[in-house]
Design a protein around this motif. Structure first.
Motif, PDB file in Angstrom:
ATOM      1  N   ALA A  37       0.732  -1.061  -0.290  1.00  0.00           N
ATOM      2  CA  ALA A  37      -0.017  -0.188  -0.264  1.00  0.00           C
ATOM      3  C   ALA A  37       0.752   1.206  -0.080  1.00  0.00           C
ATOM      4  O   ALA A  37       0.649   2.570  -0.268  1.00  0.00           O
ATOM      5  CB  ALA A  37      -0.805   0.218   1.895  1.00  0.00           C
ATOM      6  N   ALA A  38       1.814   1.048   0.465  1.00  0.00           N
ATOM      7  CA  ALA A  38       2.713   2.313  -0.033  1.00  0.00           C
ATOM      8  C   ALA A  38       3.608   2.817  -0.776  1.00  0.00           C
ATOM      9  O   ALA A  38       3.948   3.465  -0.970  1.00  0.00           O
ATOM     10  CB  ALA A  38       3.456   2.189   1.549  1.00  0.00           C
ATOM     11  N   VAL A  39       3.266   1.699  -1.822  1.00  0.00           N
ATOM     12  CA  VAL A  39       3.970   2.161  -3.103  1.00  0.00           C
ATOM     13  C   VAL A  39       3.026   2.519  -3.904  1.00  0.00           C
ATOM     14  O   VAL A  39       2.179   1.829  -4.190  1.00  0.00           O
ATOM     15  CB  VAL A  39       4.350   0.547  -3.559  1.00  0.00           C
ATOM     16  CG1 VAL A  39       5.268   0.373  -4.931  1.00  0.00           C
ATOM     17  CG2 VAL A  39       5.379  -0.028  -2.392  1.00  0.00           C
ATOM     18  N   THR A  40       3.857   3.805  -4.887  1.00  0.00           N
ATOM     19  CA  THR A  40       2.242   4.203  -5.865  1.00  0.00           C
ATOM     20  C   THR A  40       2.784   3.464  -7.477  1.00  0.00           C
ATOM     21  O   THR A  40       4.060   3.456  -7.614  1.00  0.00           O
ATOM     22  CB  THR A  40       2.738   5.259  -5.518  1.00  0.00           C
ATOM     23  OG1 THR A  40       2.691   6.283  -5.190  1.00  0.00           O
ATOM     24  CG2 THR A  40       1.945   6.018  -7.128  1.00  0.00           C
ATOM     25  N   PRO A  41       1.724   3.068  -8.147  1.00  0.00           N
ATOM     26  CA  PRO A  41       2.343   1.944  -9.150  1.00  0.00           C
ATOM     27  C   PRO A  41       2.828   3.136 -10.068  1.00  0.00           C
ATOM     28  O   PRO A  41       2.468   3.901 -10.099  1.00  0.00           O
ATOM     29  CB  PRO A  41       1.122   1.823  -9.239  1.00  0.00           C
ATOM     30  CG  PRO A  41       0.150   1.785  -8.353  1.00  0.00           C
ATOM     31  CD  PRO A  41       0.135   2.531  -7.363  1.00  0.00           C
ATOM     32  N   LEU A  62       8.671  -9.997  -1.357  1.00  0.00           N
ATOM     33  CA  LEU A  62       8.277  -9.067  -0.991  1.00  0.00           C
ATOM     34  C   LEU A  62       8.746  -7.770  -1.651  1.00  0.00           C
ATOM     35  O   LEU A  62       8.634  -6.796  -2.417  1.00  0.00           O
ATOM     36  CB  LEU A  62       8.196  -8.735   0.507  1.00  0.00           C
ATOM     37  CG  LEU A  62       7.879  -7.561   1.493  1.00  0.00           C
ATOM     38  CD1 LEU A  62       6.826  -7.116   0.875  1.00  0.00           C
ATOM     39  CD2 LEU A  62       8.289  -7.132   2.766  1.00  0.00           C
ATOM     40  N   VAL A  63      10.509  -8.275  -1.456  1.00  0.00           N
ATOM     41  CA  VAL A  63      11.107  -7.591  -2.528  1.00  0.00           C
ATOM     42  C   VAL A  63      10.560  -7.398  -4.018  1.00  0.00           C
ATOM     43  O   VAL A  63      10.447  -6.237  -4.347  1.00  0.00           O
ATOM     44  CB  VAL A  63      12.432  -7.141  -2.292  1.00  0.00           C
ATOM     45  CG1 VAL A  63      13.654  -5.610  -3.314  1.00  0.00           C
ATOM     46  CG2 VAL A  63      13.439  -6.750  -1.406  1.00  0.00           C
ATOM     47  N   LEU A  64      10.172  -8.046  -4.133  1.00  0.00           N
ATOM     48  CA  LEU A  64      10.588  -8.910  -6.043  1.00  0.00           C
ATOM     49  C   LEU A  64       8.320  -7.829  -6.374  1.00  0.00           C
ATOM     50  O   LEU A  64       8.180  -7.554  -6.938  1.00  0.00           O
ATOM     51  CB  LEU A  64      10.252  -9.960  -6.292  1.00  0.00           C
ATOM     52  CG  LEU A  64      11.770 -10.566  -6.191  1.00  0.00           C
ATOM     53  CD1 LEU A  64      11.637 -11.842  -6.789  1.00  0.00           C
ATOM     54  CD2 LEU A  64      12.144  -9.503  -7.123  1.00  0.00           C
ATOM     55  N   ALA A  65       8.068  -7.853  -5.336  1.00  0.00           N
ATOM     56  CA  ALA A  65       6.464  -8.111  -5.672  1.00  0.00           C
ATOM     57  C   ALA A  65       6.554  -6.011  -5.147  1.00  0.00           C
ATOM     58  O   ALA A  65       5.679  -5.656  -6.166  1.00  0.00           O
ATOM     59  CB  ALA A  65       5.868  -8.099  -3.742  1.00  0.00           C
ATOM     60  N   LEU A  66       7.380  -5.481  -4.444  1.00  0.00           N
ATOM     61  CA  LEU A  66       7.580  -3.927  -4.734  1.00  0.00           C
ATOM     62  C   LEU A  66       7.470  -3.552  -5.870  1.00  0.00           C
ATOM     63  O   LEU A  66       7.720  -2.490  -6.729  1.00  0.00           O
ATOM     64  CB  LEU A  66       8.689  -3.937  -3.398  1.00  0.00           C
ATOM     65  CG  LEU A  66       7.844  -3.785  -1.809  1.00  0.00           C
ATOM     66  CD1 LEU A  66       8.890  -3.345  -1.008  1.00  0.00           C
ATOM     67  CD2 LEU A  66       6.243  -2.984  -1.215  1.00  0.00           C
ATOM     68  N   GLU A  67       9.061  -4.164  -6.868  1.00  0.00           N
ATOM     69  CA  GLU A  67       9.563  -3.867  -7.191  1.00  0.00           C
ATOM     70  C   GLU A  67       7.837  -4.676  -8.523  1.00  0.00           C
ATOM     71  O   GLU A  67       8.018  -3.248  -9.618  1.00  0.00           O
ATOM     72  CB  GLU A  67      10.567  -4.816  -8.097  1.00  0.00           C
ATOM     73  CG  GLU A  67      11.840  -4.271  -7.367  1.00  0.00           C
ATOM     74  CD  GLU A  67      12.508  -5.527  -7.185  1.00  0.00           C
ATOM     75  OE1 GLU A  67      12.314  -6.270  -8.028  1.00  0.00           O
ATOM     76  OE2 GLU A  67      14.122  -5.157  -6.838  1.00  0.00           O
ATOM     77  N   GLU A  68       7.844  -5.648  -8.925  1.00  0.00           N
ATOM     78  CA  GLU A  68       6.546  -5.537 -10.120  1.00  0.00           C
ATOM     79  C   GLU A  68       5.013  -4.222  -9.479  1.00  0.00           C
ATOM     80  O   GLU A  68       4.844  -3.570 -10.781  1.00  0.00           O
ATOM     81  CB  GLU A  68       6.270  -6.722  -9.508  1.00  0.00           C
ATOM     82  CG  GLU A  68       5.106  -7.026 -10.917  1.00  0.00           C
ATOM     83  CD  GLU A  68       4.186  -8.336 -10.454  1.00  0.00           C
ATOM     84  OE1 GLU A  68       3.343  -9.080 -11.493  1.00  0.00           O
ATOM     85  OE2 GLU A  68       4.789  -9.545  -9.604  1.00  0.00           O
ATOM     86  N   ARG A  69       4.702  -3.909  -8.339  1.00  0.00           N
ATOM     87  CA  ARG A  69       3.833  -3.334  -8.416  1.00  0.00           C
ATOM     88  C   ARG A  69       4.118  -2.009  -8.578  1.00  0.00           C
ATOM     89  O   ARG A  69       3.767  -0.771  -9.598  1.00  0.00           O
ATOM     90  CB  ARG A  69       3.738  -3.157  -6.826  1.00  0.00           C
ATOM     91  CG  ARG A  69       2.010  -1.839  -6.519  1.00  0.00           C
ATOM     92  CD  ARG A  69       2.118  -1.936  -5.409  1.00  0.00           C
ATOM     93  NE  ARG A  69       0.985  -0.963  -4.772  1.00  0.00           N
ATOM     94  CZ  ARG A  69      -0.324  -1.101  -5.306  1.00  0.00           C
ATOM     95  NH1 ARG A  69      -0.283  -2.066  -6.112  1.00  0.00           N
ATOM     96  NH2 ARG A  69      -1.271   0.024  -4.615  1.00  0.00           N
ATOM     97  N   ALA A  70       5.889  -1.804  -8.679  1.00  0.00           N
ATOM     98  CA  ALA A  70       5.848   0.111  -8.544  1.00  0.00           C
ATOM     99  C   ALA A  70       6.352   0.490 -10.158  1.00  0.00           C
ATOM    100  O   ALA A  70       5.500   1.055 -11.208  1.00  0.00           O
ATOM    101  CB  ALA A  70       7.450   0.224  -8.407  1.00  0.00           C
ATOM    102  N   GLY A  71       6.532  -0.770 -10.843  1.00  0.00           N
ATOM    103  CA  GLY A  71       5.998  -0.864 -13.020  1.00  0.00           C
ATOM    104  C   GLY A  71       7.081   0.283 -13.398  1.00  0.00           C
ATOM    105  O   GLY A  71       7.259   0.537 -14.529  1.00  0.00           O
TER     106      GLY A  71
END
Length: 368
Positions: A37-41, A62-71
């Motif tokens: 939720a803290a990452v803006t797509p 978790l790190v890879l999920a954050l990278e994928e969400r950031a896009g």
């Protein structure tokens, strides 16, 4: 790589998202939704891992999920060599994963085959339940003490006495309606008195058992399916089987016997109520009760009432059997009980109409 027991924490800074502490399965599970939720797509992201003391597969996920969400381009900052090595290996494994295979919709032949197989299996289950019910009926007739009589009396009360007000109301209204509707055309020929004959014969032979069976299907057939279906979903039927108790004899037989024995009572109540409704109309048109009763007694016979009672016994057995079988074959899920109750009502009404047509042909051939 140093291992500590400090739990993982998440800190949002102006230029980076800082993950610190121990990134293991327990900590990552607690932080997962908050971190995403803290990452803006579709926004560049910097992940600060300078405070991360331990990272396993869960932390790298978790790190890879954050990278994928950031896009967008993501930068890792301050990671220890061991932490960076775990994340790199996870990234390589993620990149080498096989692409998902698209699931093609089944063709027309496959869909028809699956539907046919499902219907055949459903028919096989119905036949199996019918055979088990017939066996339990024979065993119950041989040893009546094996029947749960308190439960049977309770079901008879639910099927019979509690349905009498509804049966009487509908019978009275149908007699009233038939009398009014038939009085208009018969008056043109001066045959108003024959309204009593028409209503009495049609109710005794046809409408009495038919309407009583429809009410039984809508009221009790759905209740049987819902009650047994709820037990099936809650695994109570499996518990009965585990304890060595036959669910058919324990649950189905009391309901089946109650429905069969109460159907004549409901039909007689329907017939009397319909005659009362017809008599109310006829008396309002100026005919005395003596003339009405003479017409009913003269133009009806015990065979008319007996034929309706025979049909009612068969209707009661079929409606109760369909309701119980639908309950015994209830699936899983929150909608299963509702679907079973609906199927019991629809199946019961369809079976009643089909059987009524068969009885009409048989009675015609017998001259009854």
């Amino acid at each position: 790589m140093e291992s500590t027991t400090a739990p993982a924490t998440l800190t949002r800074r102006d230029d980076a998202l800082a993950l610190s502490g121990r990134l293991d399965a327990r900590s990552v599970a607690a932080l997962w939704h908050e971190a995403l939720a803290a990452v803006t797509p579709a926004t560049p992201l910097t992940i600060d891992l300078s405070g991360c003391t331990y990272c396993d597969v869960s932390g790298s996920a978790l790190v890879l999920a954050l990278e994928e969400r950031a896009g967008a381009r993501t930068t890792l900052r301050g990671a220890e060599p061991g932490v960076a090595r775990v994340i790199d290996r996870a990234r390589e494994a993620y990149a080498r994963r096989p692409p998902p295979h698209p699931v093609a919709p089944p063709g027309l032949a496959v869909a028809i085959g699956e539907a046919v197989v499902g219907k055949v299996q459903d028919l096989g289950d119905r036949i199996a339940i019918l055979g088990r019910t017939a066996t339990s009926a024979v065993l119950t007739a041989v040893n009546p003490r094996s029947l749960r009589w308190p439960d049977t009396l309770h079901q008879a009360e639910e099927v019979g006495s509690r349905a009498l007000p509804l049966i009487c109301m509908i019978g009275f209204l149908f007699g009233l309606i038939l009398a009014f509707q038939s009085a208009i055309p018969l008056r043109q020929f001066g045959a108003d008195i024959f309204v009593a004959n028409l209503v009495a014969v049609s109710v005794f032979r046809e409408l009495g058992p038919l309407l009583s069976a429809v009410i039984l299907a809508a009221r009790s057939g759905s209740a049987f399916a819902a009650e047994i279906g709820t037990m099936k979903v809650n695994e109570e039927i499996d518990a009965l089987t585990t304890m060595g108790l036959d669910p058919i004899r324990f649950l189905v037989m009391p309901r089946l016997i109650a429905a069969i024995t109460m159907m004549p009572v409901l039909i007689i109540a329907m017939n009397l109520s319909a005659v009362a409704g017809m008599a109310t109309v006829m008396m309002s048109l100026g005919f005395p009760w003596a003339a009405i009763s003479i017409q009913v007694v003269t133009w009806t016979s015990p065979a008319d009432v007996l034929g309706g009672l025979i049909k009612g016994l068969v209707f009661g057995a079929v409606v109760a059997g369909i309701g119980c079988s639908r309950g015994m074959s209830t699936g899983v899920g929150p909608r299963a009980v509702g679907e079973a109750a609906t199927a019991a009502v629809v199946g019961g009404i369809v079976a009643i109409v089909v059987l009524d047509g068969i009885f009409a042909v048989l009675f015609y051939l017998m001259g009854w």
